[in-house]
Write an enzyme that holds these catalytic residues in place. Structure first.
Site, PDB file in Angstrom:
ATOM      1  N   THR A  39       0.827  -1.205   0.000  1.00 24.32           N
ATOM      2  CA  THR A  39       0.000   0.000   0.000  1.00 24.32           C
ATOM      3  C   THR A  39       0.861   1.255   0.000  1.00 24.32           C
ATOM      4  OG1 THR A  39      -1.675  -1.191   1.275  1.00 24.32           O
ATOM      5  CG2 THR A  39      -1.842   1.204   1.223  1.00 24.32           C
ATOM      6  N   THR A  40       1.868   1.279   0.876  1.00 27.96           N
ATOM      7  CA  THR A  40       2.732   2.454   1.008  1.00 27.96           C
ATOM      8  C   THR A  40       3.557   2.676  -0.248  1.00 27.96           C
ATOM      9  OG1 THR A  40       2.874   1.858   3.349  1.00 27.96           O
ATOM     10  CG2 THR A  40       4.331   3.604   2.588  1.00 27.96           C
ATOM     11  N   TYR A 102     -12.428  -4.521  -2.917  1.00 28.14           N
ATOM     12  CA  TYR A 102     -13.591  -4.019  -3.646  1.00 28.14           C
ATOM     13  C   TYR A 102     -14.651  -5.089  -3.891  1.00 28.14           C
ATOM     14  CZ  TYR A 102     -16.594  -1.728  -7.036  1.00 28.14           C
ATOM     15  OH  TYR A 102     -17.683  -1.198  -7.660  1.00 28.14           O
ATOM     16  N   TYR A 128      -2.175 -10.712   4.032  1.00 32.18           N
ATOM     17  CA  TYR A 128      -2.282  -9.336   4.524  1.00 32.18           C
ATOM     18  C   TYR A 128      -3.756  -8.988   4.666  1.00 32.18           C
ATOM     19  CZ  TYR A 128      -1.639  -4.176   4.268  1.00 32.18           C
ATOM     20  OH  TYR A 128      -1.663  -2.820   4.497  1.00 32.18           O
ATOM     21  N   ARG A 133      -8.999  -0.823   4.261  1.00 35.24           N
ATOM     22  CA  ARG A 133      -8.652  -0.556   2.870  1.00 35.24           C
ATOM     23  C   ARG A 133      -9.458  -1.407   1.893  1.00 35.24           C
ATOM     24  NH1 ARG A 133      -4.916   3.397   0.699  1.00 35.24           N
ATOM     25  NH2 ARG A 133      -3.619   4.060   2.440  1.00 35.24           N
ATOM     26  N   LYS A 156       0.192 -10.588   7.928  1.00 29.80           N
ATOM     27  CA  LYS A 156       0.264  -9.197   8.360  1.00 29.80           C
ATOM     28  C   LYS A 156      -1.151  -8.774   8.717  1.00 29.80           C
ATOM     29  CE  LYS A 156       1.180  -4.488   6.706  1.00 29.80           C
ATOM     30  NZ  LYS A 156       1.569  -3.655   5.541  1.00 29.80           N
ATOM     31  N   ILE A 198       5.319  -4.788  10.136  1.00 33.08           N
ATOM     32  CA  ILE A 198       5.544  -4.267   8.789  1.00 33.08           C
ATOM     33  C   ILE A 198       5.034  -2.841   8.816  1.00 33.08           C
ATOM     34  CG2 ILE A 198       5.012  -4.518   6.345  1.00 33.08           C
ATOM     35  CD1 ILE A 198       4.817  -7.529   6.794  1.00 33.08           C
TER      36      ILE A 198
END
Length: 287
Positions: A39-40, A102, A128, A133, A156, A198
């Protein structure tokens, strides 16, 4: 482990020179692993070829000094398999696979998605879960089923709940490692059994994050609390706008990267500059 940003020039093109400097800095500061194109790292706005190239360059630049975990998740199972196969060919040590976003699959859909990827690509895989999100929450019972698959080695967990960390550890036992994906609760998560973090905050304070994590994993609560108290303003203020907006601005302010970020993400709003700068000033030097 740092969930590393993807540096970009003002026009949005990837800044490879800054990326190399960032990786060298992280390794010198004690970061234990590099997690690329999560994401980052703005995986959502990188094209397939760019995504592949970031992984390839990360592996080359790290040069086996620390493990490289490549973000290869997708909301289509075939897409995730394609990205994961490439990461293996590129030499990544493991892959990070976010829950499909989504389309909101069922728990059975999540199980089948990750099972299919694990069967298709023989590489260690870190799942993850980040409900804020993706719009879907992978429950501990589903994780417990998945931990029976040999190459699914870790999760994660970014729900931000210590109760969830307890539940996960109870369900997986020694079957997989649990990592925090939420900096604000990472210390407590590690003190109750998570194996590490993380981290977004590690982008700007890698040494201090490494030291805090080491203390928490060792069960040294007093030292971990002292270190985490210094980090808490960053844990909070680096999320004043959606990640990675604040952390990219912070790294730009520190002189490590340029100002680039891709639409639909926008530069940090002016009224948040002060709070992020204040959080940085308590931990790092700003030229």
């Amino acid at each position: 482990m740092v969930a590393i940003v993807t540096p970009m020039h003002a026009d949005g093109s990837v800044d490879w020179d800054s990326f190399e400097k960032l990786i060298d800095w992280h390794i010198a500061e004690g970061t234990d692993g590099i997690v690329a194109v999560g994401t980052t790292g703005e995986s959502a706005t990188l094209g397939f070829r760019e995504h592949d190239e970031v992984i390839e360059r990360t592996v080359d630049l790290v040069d086996k000094r620390v493990p490289v975990i490549a973000g290869t998740g997708g909301n289509a199972t075939d897409e995730a398999i394609r990205l994961t196969r490439h990461a293996k060919r590129a030499g990544a040590d493991a892959c990070l696979l976010v829950t499909p976003y989504y389309n909101k699959p069922t728990q059975e859909g999540l199980y089948r998605h990750f099972h299919a990827i694990a069967m298709a690509v023989d590489i260690p895989q870190v799942l993850y879960n980040v409900p804020s999100r993706t719009g879907v929450d992978m429950l501990p019972e589903t994780v417990g089923r998945l931990c029976e698959i040999d190459n699914i080695v870790a999760l994660k967990e970014a729900k931000g709940s210590i109760e969830r960390i307890h539940d996960l550890i109870e369900h997986v036992g020694d079957g997989m490692d649990i990592y925090s994906g939420d900096d604000g609760t990472a210390m407590e998560s590690m003190l109750v059994g998570a194996r590490g973090d993380i981290s977004v905050t590690a982008n700007v304070a890698p040494k201090l994050m490494h030291e805090m994590c080491a203390a928490a994993i060792a069960g040294e609560r007093e030292r971990a609390e002292i270190l985490d108290a210094r980090l808490q303003p960053l844990h909070t203020n680096l999320f004043l706008e959606p990640n990675p907006i604040p952390v990219k601005w912070a790294l730009y302010e520190m002189g490590y990267i340029g100002p680039g970020i891709r639409l639909p993400m926008t530069p940090l709003s002016d009224h948040f500059h002060g709070p992020v700068r204040d959080a940085l000033s308590g931990v790092v030097s700003i030229d």
